[in-house]
Write a protein that holds these residues in place. Structure first.
Motif, PDB file in Angstrom:
ATOM      1  N   ALA A 124       0.824  -1.207   0.000  1.00  0.00           N
ATOM      2  CA  ALA A 124       0.000   0.000   0.000  1.00  0.00           C
ATOM      3  C   ALA A 124       0.860   1.259   0.000  1.00  0.00           C
ATOM      4  CB  ALA A 124      -0.926  -0.003   1.213  1.00  0.00           C
ATOM      5  N   ARG A 125       1.961   1.237   0.725  1.00  0.00           N
ATOM      6  CA  ARG A 125       2.815   2.429   0.802  1.00  0.00           C
ATOM      7  C   ARG A 125       3.507   2.704  -0.524  1.00  0.00           C
ATOM      8  NH1 ARG A 125       4.996   0.428   6.661  1.00  0.00           N
ATOM      9  NH2 ARG A 125       2.969   0.663   7.712  1.00  0.00           N
ATOM     10  N   GLU A 126       3.820   1.661  -1.257  1.00  0.00           N
ATOM     11  CA  GLU A 126       4.368   1.866  -2.595  1.00  0.00           C
ATOM     12  C   GLU A 126       3.337   2.553  -3.488  1.00  0.00           C
ATOM     13  OE1 GLU A 126       5.715  -1.844  -4.133  1.00  0.00           O
ATOM     14  OE2 GLU A 126       7.224  -2.142  -2.553  1.00  0.00           O
ATOM     15  N   ALA A 127       2.095   2.091  -3.415  1.00  0.00           N
ATOM     16  CA  ALA A 127       1.027   2.701  -4.212  1.00  0.00           C
ATOM     17  C   ALA A 127       0.720   4.117  -3.744  1.00  0.00           C
ATOM     18  CB  ALA A 127      -0.227   1.834  -4.137  1.00  0.00           C
ATOM     19  N   ALA A 128       0.927   4.381  -2.460  1.00  0.00           N
ATOM     20  CA  ALA A 128       0.609   5.698  -1.901  1.00  0.00           C
ATOM     21  C   ALA A 128       1.486   6.802  -2.470  1.00  0.00           C
ATOM     22  CB  ALA A 128       0.740   5.662  -0.382  1.00  0.00           C
ATOM     23  N   ASP A 129       2.645   6.442  -3.002  1.00  0.00           N
ATOM     24  CA  ASP A 129       3.551   7.447  -3.565  1.00  0.00           C
ATOM     25  C   ASP A 129       3.146   7.903  -4.960  1.00  0.00           C
ATOM     26  OD1 ASP A 129       5.269   7.687  -1.366  1.00  0.00           O
ATOM     27  OD2 ASP A 129       6.443   5.941  -1.975  1.00  0.00           O
ATOM     28  N   GLU A 130       2.157   7.241  -5.553  1.00  0.00           N
ATOM     29  CA  GLU A 130       1.719   7.635  -6.887  1.00  0.00           C
ATOM     30  C   GLU A 130       0.970   8.966  -6.835  1.00  0.00           C
ATOM     31  OE1 GLU A 130      -0.502   4.476  -8.645  1.00  0.00           O
ATOM     32  OE2 GLU A 130       1.034   2.966  -8.221  1.00  0.00           O
ATOM     33  N   GLU A 131       1.158   9.775  -7.854  1.00  0.00           N
ATOM     34  CA  GLU A 131       0.572  11.116  -7.897  1.00  0.00           C
ATOM     35  C   GLU A 131      -0.952  11.066  -7.766  1.00  0.00           C
ATOM     36  OE1 GLU A 131       0.565  15.075 -10.814  1.00  0.00           O
ATOM     37  OE2 GLU A 131       1.745  13.296 -11.331  1.00  0.00           O
ATOM     38  N   GLY A 132      -1.494  11.999  -7.002  1.00  0.00           N
ATOM     39  CA  GLY A 132      -2.936  12.120  -6.860  1.00  0.00           C
ATOM     40  C   GLY A 132      -3.569  11.110  -5.928  1.00  0.00           C
ATOM     41  N   THR A 133      -2.746  10.398  -5.135  1.00  0.00           N
ATOM     42  CA  THR A 133      -3.255   9.366  -4.237  1.00  0.00           C
ATOM     43  C   THR A 133      -3.317   9.880  -2.802  1.00  0.00           C
ATOM     44  OG1 THR A 133      -2.374   7.589  -5.611  1.00  0.00           O
ATOM     45  CG2 THR A 133      -2.870   7.041  -3.324  1.00  0.00           C
ATOM     46  N   PHE A 134      -4.446   9.677  -2.167  1.00  0.00           N
ATOM     47  CA  PHE A 134      -4.597   9.967  -0.741  1.00  0.00           C
ATOM     48  C   PHE A 134      -4.496   8.648   0.001  1.00  0.00           C
ATOM     49  CE2 PHE A 134      -7.191  10.252   3.130  1.00  0.00           C
ATOM     50  CZ  PHE A 134      -6.662  11.396   3.719  1.00  0.00           C
ATOM     51  N   TYR A 135      -3.483   8.518   0.834  1.00  0.00           N
ATOM     52  CA  TYR A 135      -3.281   7.305   1.611  1.00  0.00           C
ATOM     53  C   TYR A 135      -4.024   7.454   2.934  1.00  0.00           C
ATOM     54  CZ  TYR A 135      -0.634   3.512   3.932  1.00  0.00           C
ATOM     55  OH  TYR A 135      -0.250   2.371   4.597  1.00  0.00           O
ATOM     56  N   ALA A 136      -5.169   6.795   3.026  1.00  0.00           N
ATOM     57  CA  ALA A 136      -5.998   6.874   4.230  1.00  0.00           C
ATOM     58  C   ALA A 136      -5.460   5.897   5.263  1.00  0.00           C
ATOM     59  CB  ALA A 136      -7.451   6.570   3.883  1.00  0.00           C
ATOM     60  N   SER A 137      -4.278   6.193   5.745  1.00  0.00           N
ATOM     61  CA  SER A 137      -3.591   5.296   6.666  1.00  0.00           C
ATOM     62  C   SER A 137      -4.003   5.575   8.098  1.00  0.00           C
ATOM     63  CB  SER A 137      -2.073   5.454   6.535  1.00  0.00           C
ATOM     64  OG  SER A 137      -1.415   4.727   7.556  1.00  0.00           O
ATOM     65  N   HIS A 138      -4.523   4.549   8.781  1.00  0.00           N
ATOM     66  CA  HIS A 138      -4.878   4.734  10.187  1.00  0.00           C
ATOM     67  C   HIS A 138      -3.630   4.755  11.062  1.00  0.00           C
ATOM     68  CE1 HIS A 138      -4.762   0.428   9.438  1.00  0.00           C
ATOM     69  NE2 HIS A 138      -4.655   0.184  10.712  1.00  0.00           N
ATOM     70  N   VAL A 139      -2.475   4.460  10.484  1.00  0.00           N
ATOM     71  CA  VAL A 139      -1.217   4.465  11.228  1.00  0.00           C
ATOM     72  C   VAL A 139      -0.438   5.760  10.999  1.00  0.00           C
ATOM     73  CG1 VAL A 139       0.939   3.241  11.656  1.00  0.00           C
ATOM     74  CG2 VAL A 139      -1.111   1.960  10.989  1.00  0.00           C
ATOM     75  N   PHE A 140      -0.261   6.155   9.751  1.00  0.00           N
ATOM     76  CA  PHE A 140       0.599   7.283   9.419  1.00  0.00           C
ATOM     77  C   PHE A 140      -0.120   8.625   9.463  1.00  0.00           C
ATOM     78  CE2 PHE A 140       3.316   3.920   8.105  1.00  0.00           C
ATOM     79  CZ  PHE A 140       4.599   4.434   8.052  1.00  0.00           C
ATOM     80  N   ASN A 141      -1.412   8.647   9.192  1.00  0.00           N
ATOM     81  CA  ASN A 141      -2.125   9.920   9.117  1.00  0.00           C
ATOM     82  C   ASN A 141      -2.613  10.351  10.500  1.00  0.00           C
ATOM     83  OD1 ASN A 141      -4.173  11.986   8.644  1.00  0.00           O
ATOM     84  ND2 ASN A 141      -3.970  11.436   6.491  1.00  0.00           N
ATOM     85  N   PRO A 142      -2.171  11.495  11.013  1.00  0.00           N
ATOM     86  CA  PRO A 142      -2.517  11.897  12.382  1.00  0.00           C
ATOM     87  C   PRO A 142      -3.982  12.254  12.571  1.00  0.00           C
ATOM     88  CG  PRO A 142      -1.361  13.679  11.273  1.00  0.00           C
ATOM     89  CD  PRO A 142      -1.286  12.485  10.355  1.00  0.00           C
ATOM     90  N   TYR A 143      -4.699  12.547  11.477  1.00  0.00           N
ATOM     91  CA  TYR A 143      -6.120  12.848  11.626  1.00  0.00           C
ATOM     92  C   TYR A 143      -6.862  11.658  12.230  1.00  0.00           C
ATOM     93  CZ  TYR A 143      -5.930  17.317   9.176  1.00  0.00           C
ATOM     94  OH  TYR A 143      -5.666  18.623   8.828  1.00  0.00           O
ATOM     95  N   PHE A 144      -6.396  10.460  11.928  1.00  0.00           N
ATOM     96  CA  PHE A 144      -7.040   9.274  12.488  1.00  0.00           C
ATOM     97  C   PHE A 144      -6.960   9.287  14.016  1.00  0.00           C
ATOM     98  CE2 PHE A 144      -7.922   4.901  13.475  1.00  0.00           C
ATOM     99  CZ  PHE A 144      -8.810   4.492  12.485  1.00  0.00           C
ATOM    100  N   LEU A 145      -5.804   9.663  14.556  1.00  0.00           N
ATOM    101  CA  LEU A 145      -5.640   9.713  16.006  1.00  0.00           C
ATOM    102  C   LEU A 145      -6.565  10.751  16.634  1.00  0.00           C
ATOM    103  CD1 LEU A 145      -1.733   9.576  16.299  1.00  0.00           C
ATOM    104  CD2 LEU A 145      -3.360   7.678  16.154  1.00  0.00           C
ATOM    105  N   HIS A 146      -6.792  11.848  15.928  1.00  0.00           N
ATOM    106  CA  HIS A 146      -7.668  12.882  16.465  1.00  0.00           C
ATOM    107  C   HIS A 146      -9.135  12.471  16.370  1.00  0.00           C
ATOM    108  CE1 HIS A 146      -4.872  16.170  17.489  1.00  0.00           C
ATOM    109  NE2 HIS A 146      -4.088  15.539  16.630  1.00  0.00           N
ATOM    110  N   GLY A 147      -9.421  11.419  15.606  1.00  0.00           N
ATOM    111  CA  GLY A 147     -10.745  10.806  15.655  1.00  0.00           C
ATOM    112  C   GLY A 147     -10.864   9.839  16.811  1.00  0.00           C
ATOM    113  N   THR A 148      -9.846   8.992  16.993  1.00  0.00           N
ATOM    114  CA  THR A 148      -9.937   7.990  18.064  1.00  0.00           C
ATOM    115  C   THR A 148      -9.897   8.616  19.453  1.00  0.00           C
ATOM    116  OG1 THR A 148      -7.535   7.569  18.088  1.00  0.00           O
ATOM    117  CG2 THR A 148      -8.883   6.188  16.634  1.00  0.00           C
ATOM    118  N   LYS A 149      -9.346   9.802  19.566  1.00  0.00           N
ATOM    119  CA  LYS A 149      -9.280  10.421  20.903  1.00  0.00           C
ATOM    120  C   LYS A 149     -10.669  10.726  21.453  1.00  0.00           C
ATOM    121  CE  LYS A 149      -8.916  15.305  19.517  1.00  0.00           C
ATOM    122  NZ  LYS A 149      -8.004  16.476  19.391  1.00  0.00           N
TER     123      LYS A 149
END
Length: 368
Positions: free
Chosen positions: A176-201
């Motif tokens: 998934a991380r290899e694919a995430a580097d492609e242009e125009g891709t949003f990687y909805a990562s529950h690990v790397f994206n900090p917005y996810f943590l601000h939801g779980t809080k």
């Protein structure tokens, strides 16, 4: 529309401007944090607000949600001896991952990517798929070979594509991380994206509200990638800094003994992972993560809280799942790990809350 906050790398301080599709630190490739320090609203001001996690608007980095499914505000029920359970399996997609997924979908709507991708052993993928469907965003979820058929069915029912990786959870993340580097891709990562943590809080903000402006002595959470634990630590810090709680609860992290890299590091007194953890079969598939990218942050959060790590055997997981079912609560095998860890009195007389994170229909009963 409220401006988005910048991201930064907690390891080396590299900053990533708001609005970027960058999913990791451009210098070290590590996960990002959000430059966001909100002040929670006082308890009395919450009355009459929307009955979802969006009632804590002051603490969320996005405002005016458009894709909400009413996530959050799950019940808190007593189990025994001062221990209560928060029923997060009653979320729209039947797991706590909805708390973070809705934030990622809202963010993706603002960034307008060409496509959204995610990787998951099941629950995060179903949550991302559902909220992308709500937002009419094209979504592909990378899953490891052997993922529960019911979870695959749920992902595909929401219209997302599944990309099954011939390998384990780690191999899936790499693909998934290899694919995430492609242009125009949003990687909805529950690990790397900090917005996810601000939801779980919001899990802890709800506890604080439902307990009348206080928190239990101990908050127990299952830990694989650590998104619920790190979200809990964020919320505790916010409430304490605002003077809304006068003490911080201890955070106890639970891992399956079969795959317990963080517990091993903790026992060694280390600040990061030690040695190599091999994947082993476990009923707690959702927390079977041999190399969590936020390991240093997880260990630090537990240490600073005065908490610790607990591990559970496969027999303990199986018995705890049936015990909860006998009390009317049918929870997936990963989601019972915390109850398995504390139901025999390991916390003494301290009050505690455990999360029941996913519905039993997702995996069925753990069998010998």
């Amino acid at each position: 529309m409220t401006p988005l906050p910048d991201c930064f790398c907690p390891a080396d301080g590299t900053r990533v401007p708001a609005g970027s599709l960058a999913w990791c630190c451009p210098a070290c490739r590590g996960p990002l944090d959000l430059d966001f320090a909100p002040t929670p609203a006082p308890l009395k001001s919450l009355a009459g607000r929307v009955n979802s996690l969006w009632r804590y608007a002051e603490c969320l980095p996005l405002a005016s949600p458009t894709v909400s499914l009413g996530e959050g505000r799950t019940p808190l029920v007593p189990l025994k001896d001062g221990i209560s359970a928060k029923l997060d399996f009653l979320m729209p997609t039947l797991s706590f991952k909805d708390r973070g997924a809705v934030l990622l979908a809202e963010l993706a709507l603002r960034l307008r990517p060409r496509r959204v991708i995610a990787d998951s052993s099941g629950n995060a993928g179903t949550a991302i798929a559902a909220y992308c469907a709500r937002a009419t965003l094209p979504c592909t979820v990378y899953v490891p070979d052997g993922t529960s058929p019911k979870k695959l069915e749920q992902i595909e029912a929401h219209g997302a594509r599944t990309h099954v990786v011939d390998g384990d959870r780690e191999a899936t993340a790499r693909a998934a991380r290899e694919a995430a580097d492609e242009e125009g891709t949003f990687y909805a990562s529950h690990v790397f994206n900090p917005y996810f943590l601000h939801g779980t809080k919001t899990y802890v903000h709800e506890l604080w509200e439902d307990l009348g402006g206080r928190l239990p002595d101990v908050i127990v959470v299952p830990v694989g990638n650590g998104t619920l634990l790190l979200g809990a630590a964020l919320a505790v810090a916010e409430l304490h800094s605002a003077g809304l709680i006068d003490r911080r609860p201890a955070l106890y992290a639970v891992q399956a003994a079969a795959v317990a890299p963080l517990a091993r590091a903790w026992d060694a007194g280390a600040d990061d992972l030690v040695g190599v953890t091999a994947m082993a079969p476990t009923f707690a598939e959702g927390i079977a993560i041999p190399r969590p990218p936020r390991a240093r942050q997880i260990l630090r959060a537990v240490r600073e809280s005065g908490g610790g790590f607990l591990t559970v055997t496969e027999d303990q997981i199986r018995h705890a799942q049936r015990d909860l079912a006998s009390q009317g609560l049918y929870v997936e095998s990963t989601g019972v790990a915390c109850w398995a860890a504390v139901r025999d009195g390991s916390l003494g007389e301290r009050s505690a809350v455990v999360p029941l994170c996913g519905a039993g229909l997702k995996t069925g009963l753990a069998s010998a």
